[in-house]
Structures are given as C-alpha cells and as structure tokens.
Scaffold this motif. Sequence first.
Motif, PDB file in Angstrom:
ATOM      1  N   MET A 145     -12.425  -7.633   7.008  1.00 44.02           N
ATOM      2  CA  MET A 145     -11.694  -7.618   8.107  1.00 44.02           C
ATOM      3  C   MET A 145     -10.369  -8.187   8.050  1.00 44.02           C
ATOM      4  O   MET A 145      -9.233  -8.016   7.987  1.00 44.02           O
ATOM      5  N   ILE A 146     -10.889  -9.089   6.815  1.00 48.30           N
ATOM      6  CA  ILE A 146      -8.750 -10.110   7.152  1.00 48.30           C
ATOM      7  C   ILE A 146      -8.116  -9.115   6.174  1.00 48.30           C
ATOM      8  O   ILE A 146      -6.442  -8.850   5.890  1.00 48.30           O
ATOM      9  N   TRP A 147      -9.101  -8.333   5.017  1.00 52.79           N
ATOM     10  CA  TRP A 147      -7.854  -7.331   4.341  1.00 52.79           C
ATOM     11  C   TRP A 147      -7.134  -6.333   4.907  1.00 52.79           C
ATOM     12  O   TRP A 147      -6.316  -6.215   4.957  1.00 52.79           O
ATOM     13  N   HIS A 148      -7.938  -5.940   5.779  1.00 47.89           N
ATOM     14  CA  HIS A 148      -7.602  -5.157   6.600  1.00 47.89           C
ATOM     15  C   HIS A 148      -6.661  -5.205   7.477  1.00 47.89           C
ATOM     16  O   HIS A 148      -5.362  -4.291   7.953  1.00 47.89           O
ATOM     17  N   ILE A 149      -6.126  -6.433   8.081  1.00 47.16           N
ATOM     18  CA  ILE A 149      -4.990  -7.264   8.839  1.00 47.16           C
ATOM     19  C   ILE A 149      -4.239  -7.177   7.663  1.00 47.16           C
ATOM     20  O   ILE A 149      -3.199  -7.116   8.179  1.00 47.16           O
ATOM     21  N   LEU A 150      -4.398  -7.472   6.470  1.00 51.76           N
ATOM     22  CA  LEU A 150      -3.186  -8.171   5.355  1.00 51.76           C
ATOM     23  C   LEU A 150      -2.726  -6.937   5.034  1.00 51.76           C
ATOM     24  O   LEU A 150      -1.385  -6.823   4.856  1.00 51.76           O
ATOM     25  N   LYS A 151      -3.704  -5.452   4.309  1.00 47.27           N
ATOM     26  CA  LYS A 151      -2.696  -4.342   5.012  1.00 47.27           C
ATOM     27  C   LYS A 151      -1.849  -3.870   6.130  1.00 47.27           C
ATOM     28  O   LYS A 151      -1.086  -3.249   5.685  1.00 47.27           O
ATOM     29  N   SER A 152      -2.434  -3.876   6.942  1.00 45.43           N
ATOM     30  CA  SER A 152      -1.590  -3.620   8.279  1.00 45.43           C
ATOM     31  C   SER A 152      -0.141  -4.381   7.805  1.00 45.43           C
ATOM     32  O   SER A 152       0.938  -3.613   8.724  1.00 45.43           O
ATOM     33  N   LEU A 153       0.197  -5.900   7.945  1.00 43.23           N
ATOM     34  CA  LEU A 153       1.033  -6.076   7.646  1.00 43.23           C
ATOM     35  C   LEU A 153       1.815  -6.383   6.477  1.00 43.23           C
ATOM     36  O   LEU A 153       3.481  -6.809   6.313  1.00 43.23           O
ATOM     37  N   LEU A 154       1.792  -5.596   5.924  1.00 47.60           N
ATOM     38  CA  LEU A 154       2.380  -5.278   4.073  1.00 47.60           C
ATOM     39  C   LEU A 154       2.393  -3.652   4.762  1.00 47.60           C
ATOM     40  O   LEU A 154       3.843  -3.427   4.014  1.00 47.60           O
ATOM     41  N   ILE A 155       3.131  -3.143   5.287  1.00 51.04           N
ATOM     42  CA  ILE A 155       3.434  -1.705   6.285  1.00 51.04           C
ATOM     43  C   ILE A 155       5.092  -1.911   6.553  1.00 51.04           C
ATOM     44  O   ILE A 155       5.466  -1.135   5.945  1.00 51.04           O
ATOM     45  N   PHE A 156       5.039  -2.739   6.847  1.00 54.55           N
ATOM     46  CA  PHE A 156       6.908  -3.186   7.363  1.00 54.55           C
ATOM     47  C   PHE A 156       7.410  -3.143   5.757  1.00 54.55           C
ATOM     48  O   PHE A 156       8.108  -3.175   5.631  1.00 54.55           O
ATOM     49  N   PRO A 157       6.774  -4.390   4.747  1.00 55.36           N
ATOM     50  CA  PRO A 157       8.038  -5.006   4.522  1.00 55.36           C
ATOM     51  C   PRO A 157       7.655  -3.454   2.994  1.00 55.36           C
ATOM     52  O   PRO A 157       8.720  -2.843   2.165  1.00 55.36           O
ATOM     53  N   LYS A 158       6.753  -2.839   3.007  1.00 52.60           N
ATOM     54  CA  LYS A 158       6.912  -1.222   1.753  1.00 52.60           C
ATOM     55  C   LYS A 158       7.575  -0.675   2.942  1.00 52.60           C
ATOM     56  O   LYS A 158       8.867   0.604   1.752  1.00 52.60           O
ATOM     57  N   GLY A 159       7.826  -0.272   4.426  1.00 52.79           N
ATOM     58  CA  GLY A 159       8.891   0.507   4.528  1.00 52.79           C
ATOM     59  C   GLY A 159      10.127  -0.359   4.513  1.00 52.79           C
ATOM     60  O   GLY A 159      11.103   0.759   4.203  1.00 52.79           O
ATOM     61  N   LEU A 160      10.312  -1.539   5.005  1.00 58.24           N
ATOM     62  CA  LEU A 160      12.219  -1.508   4.524  1.00 58.24           C
ATOM     63  C   LEU A 160      12.270  -1.582   3.063  1.00 58.24           C
ATOM     64  O   LEU A 160      13.425  -1.086   2.246  1.00 58.24           O
ATOM     65  N   LEU A 161      11.106  -1.571   1.545  1.00 53.90           N
ATOM     66  CA  LEU A 161      11.236  -1.520   0.360  1.00 53.90           C
ATOM     67  C   LEU A 161      11.947   0.639   0.369  1.00 53.90           C
ATOM     68  O   LEU A 161      12.560   1.204  -0.383  1.00 53.90           O
ATOM     69  N   GLY A 162      11.284   0.995   0.725  1.00 58.35           N
ATOM     70  CA  GLY A 162      11.692   2.307   1.024  1.00 58.35           C
ATOM     71  C   GLY A 162      12.766   3.092   1.484  1.00 58.35           C
ATOM     72  O   GLY A 162      13.286   3.619   1.076  1.00 58.35           O
ATOM     73  N   GLY A 163      13.394   2.330   2.554  1.00 57.64           N
ATOM     74  CA  GLY A 163      14.636   2.490   3.475  1.00 57.64           C
ATOM     75  C   GLY A 163      15.679   2.025   2.547  1.00 57.64           C
ATOM     76  O   GLY A 163      16.936   3.087   2.253  1.00 57.64           O
ATOM     77  N   LEU A 164      15.515   1.170   1.679  1.00 60.20           N
ATOM     78  CA  LEU A 164      16.568   0.840   0.605  1.00 60.20           C
ATOM     79  C   LEU A 164      16.136   1.490  -0.584  1.00 60.20           C
ATOM     80  O   LEU A 164      17.184   1.543  -0.734  1.00 60.20           O
ATOM     81  N   ILE A 165      15.037   1.724  -0.642  1.00 58.30           N
ATOM     82  CA  ILE A 165      15.075   2.756  -2.398  1.00 58.30           C
ATOM     83  C   ILE A 165      16.102   3.730  -2.041  1.00 58.30           C
ATOM     84  O   ILE A 165      17.014   4.791  -2.259  1.00 58.30           O
ATOM     85  N   ALA A 166      15.938   4.627  -0.742  1.00 61.35           N
ATOM     86  CA  ALA A 166      16.162   5.414  -0.027  1.00 61.35           C
ATOM     87  C   ALA A 166      17.808   5.436  -0.180  1.00 61.35           C
ATOM     88  O   ALA A 166      18.699   6.407  -0.416  1.00 61.35           O
TER      89      ALA A 166
END
Length: 89
Positions: free
Chosen positions: A1-22
């Motif tokens: 359960m904690i793993w799913h919460i952590l994965k959902s919290l990492l979506i925003f930093p991944k999005g920021l990284l994708g935006g910065l790369i683009a």
Amino acid sequence: MIWHILKSLLIFPKGLLGGLIAATLMWTVVIFYYNWHATRNVRRLGYEGPVAIAGGWQYLVQVPWVVVLLSVAFGLGFYLVVSWAARHP
C-alpha cells in the motif's frame, strides 16, 4: 500500500522533469533556427568569413513567440509524461 502511495507522489516530479526536457529541446531548436536565420541573412547580404552572431540568442527570451513556444513545450512534455506515468504503474 505504501508503495502505491509513493508511486502516485512521484508522478508530479516525473512530469516536471518531462516538461523541463521538452522545454530544453525546444530552446535548442529555437537557438539553431536563430543561428541558421542569422547566417542566411549574412550570406544574402554578401558578407564572407566569420561573423559575430554569438550571444544574440540571449535576447530571444524577451521575444513573445519564444516564451509561448517554451511554455507550450513545457506543458506538453508535462502532460505526456504524467499521462504516461498514470497509465503505466
């Protein structure tokens, strides 16, 4: 359960990284376009040899269409990465 919460919290930093790369890729394209355009204008005017066009691209940040392109690139990169990360857990 904690793993799913952590994965959902990492979506925003991944999005920021994708935006910065683009945005970085778009900035590179804008610089290459500006350099190509400046070199073409120099050739059309008949100058030969090395011409000092370096550094002129620093003023591109103040041009509205460049700011719009970079903003759109960031938003598109952010959206694509977040939508991909949400579908592929």
